[in-house]
Write a protein that holds these residues in place. Sequence first.
Motif, mmCIF file in Angstrom:
data_model
loop_
_atom_site.group_PDB
_atom_site.id
_atom_site.type_symbol
_atom_site.label_atom_id
_atom_site.label_comp_id
_atom_site.label_asym_id
_atom_site.label_seq_id
_atom_site.Cartn_x
_atom_site.Cartn_y
_atom_site.Cartn_z
ATOM 1 N N TYR A 1 -0.125 46.205 4.495
ATOM 2 C CA TYR A 1 -1.464 45.732 4.820
ATOM 3 C C TYR A 1 -2.381 46.022 3.644
ATOM 4 O O TYR A 1 -2.373 47.126 3.108
ATOM 5 C CB TYR A 1 -1.984 46.431 6.081
ATOM 6 N N GLN A 2 -3.143 45.027 3.246
ATOM 7 C CA GLN A 2 -4.001 45.174 2.084
ATOM 8 C C GLN A 2 -5.280 44.408 2.326
ATOM 9 O O GLN A 2 -5.245 43.265 2.779
ATOM 10 C CB GLN A 2 -3.262 44.637 0.857
ATOM 11 N N SER A 3 -6.410 45.003 1.972
ATOM 12 C CA SER A 3 -7.679 44.299 2.144
ATOM 13 C C SER A 3 -7.767 43.163 1.136
ATOM 14 O O SER A 3 -7.148 43.197 0.074
ATOM 15 C CB SER A 3 -8.853 45.256 1.971
ATOM 16 N N ARG A 4 -8.532 42.176 1.466
ATOM 17 C CA ARG A 4 -8.681 41.017 0.584
ATOM 18 C C ARG A 4 -9.460 41.424 -0.612
ATOM 19 O O ARG A 4 -9.658 41.003 -1.586
ATOM 20 C CB ARG A 4 -9.371 39.871 1.319
ATOM 21 N N MET B 1 -5.058 41.242 4.696
ATOM 22 C CA MET B 1 -3.918 40.476 4.245
ATOM 23 C C MET B 1 -2.653 41.272 4.548
ATOM 24 O O MET B 1 -2.624 42.484 4.415
ATOM 25 C CB MET B 1 -4.022 40.209 2.744
ATOM 26 N N LYS B 2 -1.604 40.590 4.931
ATOM 27 C CA LYS B 2 -0.349 41.235 5.280
ATOM 28 C C LYS B 2 0.759 40.671 4.391
ATOM 29 O O LYS B 2 0.956 39.460 4.341
ATOM 30 C CB LYS B 2 -0.054 40.966 6.758
ATOM 31 N N LEU B 3 1.447 41.539 3.668
ATOM 32 C CA LEU B 3 2.545 41.131 2.804
ATOM 33 C C LEU B 3 3.844 41.665 3.377
ATOM 34 O O LEU B 3 3.924 42.829 3.759
ATOM 35 C CB LEU B 3 2.345 41.665 1.387
#
Length: 110
Positions: free
Chosen positions: A107-110, A1-3
């Motif tokens: 960037y963050q893992s789901r 996931m990209k924030l």
Amino acid sequence: MKLEGEAKLLRIFIGESDRHGGRPLYEAIVLEARKRGLSGASVFKGFMGFGAHSRIHSAKVLQLSEDLPVMVEIVDTEEKIRGFLPVLDGMVREGLVTLEKVEVIRYQSR
């Protein structure tokens, strides 16, 4: 996931030997930021620098310094960063604090 989005970067410049509540100040700041739910904090130790008193602090072998420069960085929303500033007022006796507007790509893992 990209924030992505706009945020504030808080930089706190202090000395390695600065203390608060019986522990290193940089550690106290990071623990307090975590306690208050800020997104994250990182601490960086400098090799050389000087501050308000113009005294050089260096990590050179022949010139050991016990008070190297330390920088704490915290990135979060402007609201959370501004809410943390009064906390810093009670912790930092001598140092420099800067604020910058930054664009975040996280960037963050789901």
